[in-house]
Design a protein around this motif. Structure first.
Motif, PDB file in Angstrom:
ATOM      1  N   UNK A   1      -9.978  13.235  -1.836  1.00  0.00           N
ATOM      2  CA  UNK A   1      -8.787  12.706  -1.189  1.00  0.00           C
ATOM      3  C   UNK A   1      -9.071  11.413  -0.434  1.00  0.00           C
ATOM      4  N   UNK A   2      -8.047  10.577  -0.441  1.00  0.00           N
ATOM      5  CA  UNK A   2      -8.044   9.365   0.383  1.00  0.00           C
ATOM      6  C   UNK A   2      -6.739   9.379   1.169  1.00  0.00           C
ATOM      7  N   UNK A   3      -6.842   9.599   2.487  1.00  0.00           N
ATOM      8  CA  UNK A   3      -5.655   9.791   3.321  1.00  0.00           C
ATOM      9  C   UNK A   3      -5.817   8.973   4.594  1.00  0.00           C
ATOM     10  N   UNK A   4      -4.909   8.033   4.797  1.00  0.00           N
ATOM     11  CA  UNK A   4      -5.006   7.197   5.985  1.00  0.00           C
ATOM     12  C   UNK A   4      -4.479   7.902   7.234  1.00  0.00           C
ATOM     13  N   UNK A   5      -3.265   8.459   7.184  1.00  0.00           N
ATOM     14  CA  UNK A   5      -2.635   9.002   8.380  1.00  0.00           C
ATOM     15  C   UNK A   5      -2.008   7.880   9.191  1.00  0.00           C
ATOM     16  N   UNK A   6      -1.443   8.176  10.356  1.00  0.00           N
ATOM     17  CA  UNK A   6      -1.377   9.489  10.997  1.00  0.00           C
ATOM     18  C   UNK A   6      -0.241  10.336  10.433  1.00  0.00           C
TER      19      UNK A   6
END
Length: 443
Positions: A197-202
């Motif tokens: 996974x590549x997840x920036x957020x918030x």
């Protein structure tokens, strides 16, 4: 106060018995009847159950045998529990969401929202999917293998819990005078980059009332136990004997130290299939009424599903369970449990299918409130369980029987609460509210 057991109400539309929907006392359309579920939730809450638990699959069973089961139409669990949050006040709301066919941001957002909607009663049952048919609903020809599913699940949990900590508890100041809606120092952008996974957020939901929803798991394989020791706060498990349950309990609790966790940080709740009545004779008559409705082919089809998605239709019903390869797409722990059961009791294929038609491999008790409470007390006091996830053959009657007959007996013995300890699922389970890992301080 002395230690008390925890109880979950495991809801499955018409009930856990595969033939329950055919019984005259059971609404056949229960899977899509919100009034039915509302009644169940209120019965369980009045009995002071810790939580409702709703399992899930993202594939509908099809085919001739499946057309004889009430397993193909039911509410999506989170949608259902959001509705039930509005008609309950104390009971926990635990839903299954697979890490194999979801994205972490979706899961984090939905469960954080349920926690807010319910005032802190949400729980996420983290599963890796054991139904190979789910793959084709998500652009895959093949279901992911056991090792890859668990690798993905471990990282999935890391991302979800990181997103749940996107905001400090007091980040949203909503100060009309200054014009500032949130305090910038209370924001954390995750910026996760991993293998899966590549997840920036918030996350676009404030930190929830529990800090984080309670994380639940049901894996009992070696890999599943290790993942549970690292990440779970409640574990549901299928165990068929006191000795096996004690061994599982000791093993899982011992693993917690490897992750810097205390034994109290994880509650182990074996599933128990219960048929209770004032007399043992009536309880057995009730159970046999459901067993009489089991078509042999249906029982064997259920068995094949529980063993790991194997087609057993070509094997003789009066023959033994065939030797099967270790499943790579289903629940390995359940496969080993049922294979051991068939060997120990020398059951034919049809007999084994009929045997699991109700409890699906879980510990099963049929009898009076005293008899069943005696068994549960032994498991609870002799290091096999912190509580139980209760399965009943039919709904609503089976749950009503447990609430009316068994719960008062447990309360009389001081084994179960008479009032809720708090307003959140964590408080009632005796779990700590997790601190935000980023420990923000306002400037």
């Amino acid at each position: 106060m002395s230690r008390q057991m925890k109880l979950g109400a495991f809801l499955m539309a018409t009930g856990h018995h595969v033939a329950a929907w055919r019984h005259p006392d059971v609404p056949a359309n229960a899977g899509l009847d919100i009034r039915h579920y509302r009644h169940l939730a209120q019965v369980a809450e009045a009995a002071r159950f810790d939580a409702l638990f709703v399992a899930d699959s993202v594939a509908a069973p099809t085919g001739d045998i499946a057309s004889h089961m009430a397993r193909s139409d039911h509410f999506e669990p989170l949608t259902l529990l959001c509705a039930l949050s509005a008609v309950t006040e104390h009971i926990g709301l635990i839903a299954t969401a697979t890490t194999t066919y979801n994205e972490p941001y979706h899961v984090a957002r939905k469960f954080a929202s349920l926690d807010h909607l319910s005032g802190g009663r949400a729980g996420w049952n983290l599963v890796t999917s054991d139904a190979a048919a789910e793959a084709q609903n998500f652009g895959r020809d093949q279901h992911l293998g056991h090792a890859e599913r668990y690798s993905r699940a471990r990282e999935f949990h890391q991302v979800v819990t990181g997103l749940w900590d996107s905001w400090a508890d007091d980040a949203f100041i909503r100060d009309k005078a200054s014009g500032r809606y949130y305090e910038p120092s209370g924001l954390h952008v995750l910026n996760h980059q991993g293998e899966h996974f590549s997840v920036k957020g918030p996350l676009n939901v404030a930190r929830s009332p529990q800090g984080q929803p309670v994380v639940v798991q049901a894996g009992s394989s070696e890999t599943g136990r290790d993942l549970a020791a690292q990440t779970a706060e409640v574990v549901f498990t299928a165990q068929t004997s006191l000795r096996n349950a004690q061994a599982f309990y000791r093993d899982l609790k011992a693993r917690l130290a490897d992750y810097g966790r205390s034994e109290d940080s994880l509650k182990i709740m074996p599933g128990v299939f219960i048929v209770v009545d004032e007399s043992a004779e009536r309880a057995w008559e009730k159970f046999e009424a459901f067993q009489a409705l089991v078509e042999p082919q249906v029982g064997v089809a259920l068995l094949g599903r529980m063993l790991g998605n194997f087609d057993l239709s070509g094997y003789p019903l009066d023959g033994p369970l065939p030797e099967l390869p270790l499943t790579d797409s289903g629940q390995r722990s359940r496969q080993l449990l049922l294979t051991e059961l068939a060997g120990q009791e020398q059951l034919t294929l049809a007999q084994l299918g009929r045997r699991i038609a109700g409890g699906r491999g879980h510990y099963s008790l049929v009898g009076t409130p005293t008899q069943i409470a005696d068994e549960l007390q032994v498991w609870f006091e002799q290091g096999a369980a912190d509580g139980f996830n209760v399965l009943v053959p039919h709904l609503p009657g089976g749950l009503e029987d447990v609430a009316r007959l068994l719960v008062p007996e447990l309360q009389r013995r001081g084994l179960f609460r008479t009032e809720y300890e708090g307003s959140t699922l964590r408080e009632n389970l005796g779990l700590q509210r997790p601190a935000n890992r980023f420990q923000f301080k306002q400037s």
